[in-house]
Design a protein around this motif. Structure first.
Motif, PDB file in Angstrom:
ATOM      1  N   ALA A 111       0.850  -1.192   0.000  1.00 42.72           N
ATOM      2  CA  ALA A 111       0.000   0.000   0.000  1.00 42.72           C
ATOM      3  C   ALA A 111       0.888   1.245   0.000  1.00 42.72           C
ATOM      4  CB  ALA A 111      -0.914  -0.004   1.212  1.00 42.72           C
ATOM      5  N   SER A 127      -0.079   4.212  -0.890  1.00 40.80           N
ATOM      6  CA  SER A 127      -0.938   5.248  -0.313  1.00 40.80           C
ATOM      7  C   SER A 127      -2.342   4.651  -0.237  1.00 40.80           C
ATOM      8  CB  SER A 127      -0.925   6.516  -1.173  1.00 40.80           C
ATOM      9  OG  SER A 127      -1.517   6.260  -2.432  1.00 40.80           O
ATOM     10  N   SER A 128      -3.294   5.419   0.260  1.00 39.71           N
ATOM     11  CA  SER A 128      -4.643   4.878   0.415  1.00 39.71           C
ATOM     12  C   SER A 128      -5.306   4.533  -0.925  1.00 39.71           C
ATOM     13  CB  SER A 128      -5.513   5.867   1.187  1.00 39.71           C
ATOM     14  OG  SER A 128      -5.583   7.092   0.482  1.00 39.71           O
ATOM     15  N   ASP A 129      -4.885   5.211  -1.994  1.00 37.81           N
ATOM     16  CA  ASP A 129      -5.519   4.961  -3.296  1.00 37.81           C
ATOM     17  C   ASP A 129      -4.604   4.252  -4.300  1.00 37.81           C
ATOM     18  OD1 ASP A 129      -3.817   7.084  -3.554  1.00 37.81           O
ATOM     19  OD2 ASP A 129      -5.100   8.210  -4.919  1.00 37.81           O
ATOM     20  N   TYR A 130      -3.413   3.853  -3.868  1.00 38.28           N
ATOM     21  CA  TYR A 130      -2.500   3.198  -4.805  1.00 38.28           C
ATOM     22  C   TYR A 130      -1.809   2.028  -4.127  1.00 38.28           C
ATOM     23  CZ  TYR A 130       1.436   2.222  -7.783  1.00 38.28           C
ATOM     24  OH  TYR A 130       2.342   1.576  -8.565  1.00 38.28           O
ATOM     25  N   GLN A 131      -1.901   0.869  -4.737  1.00 38.65           N
ATOM     26  CA  GLN A 131      -1.227  -0.318  -4.245  1.00 38.65           C
ATOM     27  C   GLN A 131      -0.578  -1.015  -5.423  1.00 38.65           C
ATOM     28  OE1 GLN A 131      -4.003  -2.774  -2.136  1.00 38.65           O
ATOM     29  NE2 GLN A 131      -4.344  -1.269  -0.534  1.00 38.65           N
TER      30      GLN A 131
END
Length: 189
Positions: free
Chosen positions: A74, A76-80
């Motif tokens: 993860a 960031s919260s919007d990208y994994q």
């Protein structure tokens, strides 16, 4: 229609080279602490590539270990995405495998960055009309500065007339084309 076929002979070596470059071997000799590498990926082929790569490193450094987390990292919260987390003691670095290839060059550059993070500096001597590492003119050294920073080095400028000491953690002092003569105190330092 007719299909014409011609037989082509080729060979493909499935096993990558089992030897590391001299640069990598020299760096591994400098790193005494254990190295932990964690792969974050759901892809079994990426895991296999990571195993082959770490096996090559283990030939020169037995205390390097690979663990596999079968999930994306993860960022960031919007990208994994797939990544390698490389750890030496309390220092860590993430390699984003969507941006960089999983290979010796990428891993060795990361190890170099981690190894050089222990408060060592490269200082650019200033005060004699030298090129400025933080400047934007064509004659300045901003690209050189960026290249050094990308290798994990800390950079600063040094004016000996303002700070008449070269710190003990200065790994390299760069004196680049001074246009004005040094003062006697600067020469002595």
């Amino acid at each position: 229609g007719y299909l014409l076929a011609k037989k082509y002979s080729f060979t493909y070596n499935l096993a990558p080279s089992q030897t590391l470059s001299e640069t990598t071997c020299s760096l591994l000799e400098l790193i005494s602490d254990p190295i932990s590498v964690t792969l974050f990926s759901t892809d079994i082929e990426t895991h296999h590539q990571a195993q082959l790569l770490i096996t090559k490193y283990q030939t020169n450094k037995p205390n390097i270990a690979l663990t596999w987390q079968a999930k994306p990292y993860a960022h960031s919260s919007d990208y994994q995405g797939p990544a390698l987390l490389v750890t030496i003691k309390d220092k860590q670095h993430i390699i984003d495998l969507l941006q960089l290839p999983l290979g010796e060059q990428t891993l060795t550059q990361t190890l170099f960055k981690l190894h050089n993070q222990h408060n060592q500096w490269v200082a650019f001597l200033q005060g004699h009309n030298e090129p400025d590492p933080f400047g934007t003119r064509a004659t300045d050294f901003s690209l050189f500065r960026i290249a050094l920073q990308n290798q994990g080095l800390n950079l600063q400028t040094l004016k000996l007339t303002q700070m008449p000491v070269i710190a003990h953690n200065t790994r390299l002092l760069i004196i680049a084309s001074p246009k004005v003569a040094f003062l006697p105190l600067e020469e002595k330092l």
